[in-house]
Design a protein around this motif. Structure first.
Motif, PDB file in Angstrom:
ATOM      1  N   ARG A  98       0.842  -1.200   0.000  1.00 59.00           N
ATOM      2  CA  ARG A  98       0.000   0.000   0.000  1.00 59.00           C
ATOM      3  C   ARG A  98       0.871   1.242   0.000  1.00 59.00           C
ATOM      4  O   ARG A  98       1.669   1.416   0.927  1.00 59.00           O
ATOM      5  N   PRO A  99       0.738   2.091  -1.036  1.00 61.64           N
ATOM      6  CA  PRO A  99      -0.075   1.892  -2.233  1.00 61.64           C
ATOM      7  C   PRO A  99       0.490   0.753  -3.079  1.00 61.64           C
ATOM      8  O   PRO A  99       1.698   0.517  -3.063  1.00 61.64           O
ATOM      9  N   ARG A 100      -0.377   0.064  -3.795  1.00 62.57           N
ATOM     10  CA  ARG A 100       0.063  -1.101  -4.549  1.00 62.57           C
ATOM     11  C   ARG A 100       0.713  -0.651  -5.853  1.00 62.57           C
ATOM     12  O   ARG A 100       0.046  -0.183  -6.773  1.00 62.57           O
ATOM     13  N   LEU A 101       2.031  -0.816  -5.901  1.00 60.39           N
ATOM     14  CA  LEU A 101       2.783  -0.446  -7.100  1.00 60.39           C
ATOM     15  C   LEU A 101       4.123  -1.184  -7.095  1.00 60.39           C
ATOM     16  O   LEU A 101       4.619  -1.597  -6.048  1.00 60.39           O
ATOM     17  N   PRO A 102       4.733  -1.368  -8.264  1.00 65.67           N
ATOM     18  CA  PRO A 102       5.996  -2.109  -8.363  1.00 65.67           C
ATOM     19  C   PRO A 102       7.166  -1.346  -7.747  1.00 65.67           C
ATOM     20  O   PRO A 102       7.228  -0.113  -7.802  1.00 65.67           O
ATOM     21  N   LEU A 103       8.095  -2.126  -7.175  1.00 64.88           N
ATOM     22  CA  LEU A 103       9.327  -1.583  -6.611  1.00 64.88           C
ATOM     23  C   LEU A 103      10.517  -2.330  -7.201  1.00 64.88           C
ATOM     24  O   LEU A 103      10.395  -3.475  -7.638  1.00 64.88           O
ATOM     25  N   ALA A 104      11.668  -1.677  -7.178  1.00 66.99           N
ATOM     26  CA  ALA A 104      12.912  -2.313  -7.620  1.00 66.99           C
ATOM     27  C   ALA A 104      14.056  -1.721  -6.814  1.00 66.99           C
ATOM     28  O   ALA A 104      14.080  -0.518  -6.546  1.00 66.99           O
ATOM     29  N   TRP A 105      15.012  -2.567  -6.419  1.00 68.95           N
ATOM     30  CA  TRP A 105      16.164  -2.085  -5.664  1.00 68.95           C
ATOM     31  C   TRP A 105      17.267  -3.134  -5.711  1.00 68.95           C
ATOM     32  O   TRP A 105      17.090  -4.211  -6.281  1.00 68.95           O
ATOM     33  N   LYS A 106      18.389  -2.839  -5.107  1.00 69.91           N
ATOM     34  CA  LYS A 106      19.530  -3.752  -5.135  1.00 69.91           C
ATOM     35  C   LYS A 106      20.034  -4.032  -3.729  1.00 69.91           C
ATOM     36  O   LYS A 106      20.342  -3.110  -2.973  1.00 69.91           O
ATOM     37  N   GLY A 107      20.112  -5.326  -3.398  1.00 66.73           N
ATOM     38  CA  GLY A 107      20.709  -5.745  -2.138  1.00 66.73           C
ATOM     39  C   GLY A 107      19.850  -5.475  -0.923  1.00 66.73           C
ATOM     40  O   GLY A 107      18.763  -4.892  -0.997  1.00 66.73           O
ATOM     41  N   ASP A 108      20.375  -5.909   0.221  1.00 73.43           N
ATOM     42  CA  ASP A 108      19.654  -5.725   1.479  1.00 73.43           C
ATOM     43  C   ASP A 108      19.791  -4.307   2.026  1.00 73.43           C
ATOM     44  O   ASP A 108      18.995  -3.880   2.860  1.00 73.43           O
ATOM     45  N   LYS A 109      20.816  -3.591   1.563  1.00 71.26           N
ATOM     46  CA  LYS A 109      21.025  -2.213   2.003  1.00 71.26           C
ATOM     47  C   LYS A 109      21.174  -1.314   0.777  1.00 71.26           C
ATOM     48  O   LYS A 109      22.268  -0.861   0.445  1.00 71.26           O
TER      49      LYS A 109
END
Length: 246
Positions: A162-173
């Motif tokens: 919430r809000p419902r939308l795509p996410l993208a990232w790299k690694g745990d930090k």
């Protein structure tokens, strides 16, 4: 024939009979082990290891092969040949494995009790026209699919609860978390010492405002498509997440 020669012949016949007898494979299975999933705080599940699984591979109670990735997360495996398994991009806990065609069981799932199987009579059904699945608009949007070329900046994708939308990232930090707002990828920079969950909480209002401004809606069918597409692009699929489990 003397006694010594007779004993030798009888011994040879005995060995021959043993070698020609049918052999039955035995599946020695180690005791189940409770493991934790680093990708989701507080998640744990049982795995066990049949004797014929390759080193580093285990099986879940419902029969799916799993292994730990280089980042330490448990991921499902796909068959890469006879007795060979390859790590997929599906993190354990991100999908219902039976709903993903690429994920298949390697052993019969363990049953707590014997359940009768009811055979129902087959009925003739008139053939129906094949309905092709519709392609979501974002998959044909260059502004969205550019994320497939960001291999140096991201290594996993998910859908925010919430809000419902795509996410993208790299690694745990991560240094940056990207959120799709319907027209572009919004960059959320993590402050020094700030966790990804804190970064998302700090930007929830802005994400919601931009998604509403763009009349952007994301539904379950979109999530299913992205869950299949993310590993194709070479990214881990983390499922639906909330700041509390990051």
């Amino acid at each position: 024939m003397n006694k010594a020669m007779r004993n030798i012949v009888l011994s040879a016949l005995f060995v021959l009979c043993l070698s020609s007898a049918p052999s039955y494979g035995m599946n020695y299975i180690a005791e189940p082990v409770l493991v934790t999933q680093p990708a989701y705080s507080g998640m744990s599940f049982y795995v066990y290891r049949p004797y014929n699984m390759p080193a580093g591979w285990f099986v879940t109670y419902d029969g799916y092969p799993v292994t730990r990735s280089s980042a330490g997360n448990w991921v499902y495996g796909v068959q890469g040949g006879a007795g060979v398994y390859l790590a997929s991009g599906y993190v354990v806990g991100s999908v219902v494995p039976m709903s993903v065609p690429q994920l298949v069981t390697v052993v019969q799932p363990q049953m707590t009790e014997t359940q009768p199987v009811m055979m129902e009579p087959q009925m003739m059904v008139a053939p129906q026209a094949t309905v092709l699945p519709s392609v979501p608009g974002w998959l044909a949007n260059d502004n969205f699919t550019v994320v497939s070329k960001w291999g140096r900046m991201i290594d996993r994708m998910a859908v925010l609860h919430r809000p419902r939308l795509p996410l993208a990232w790299k690694g745990d930090k991560p240094e940056v978390i990207y959120g799709w707002t319907g027209k572009s990828w919004y960059q959320m920079r993590c402050r020094e010492g700030e966790s990804p969950a804190e970064t998302l909480k700090r930007h929830v209002y802005e994400l919601t405002r931009m998604a509403n401004q763009n009349n952007f809606k994301w539904n379950d069918s979109d999530t299913s498509v992205l869950a299949s597409q993310s590993p194709v692009w070479g990214y881990l699929w983390m499922g639906r997440i909330a700041p509390i489990n990051l």
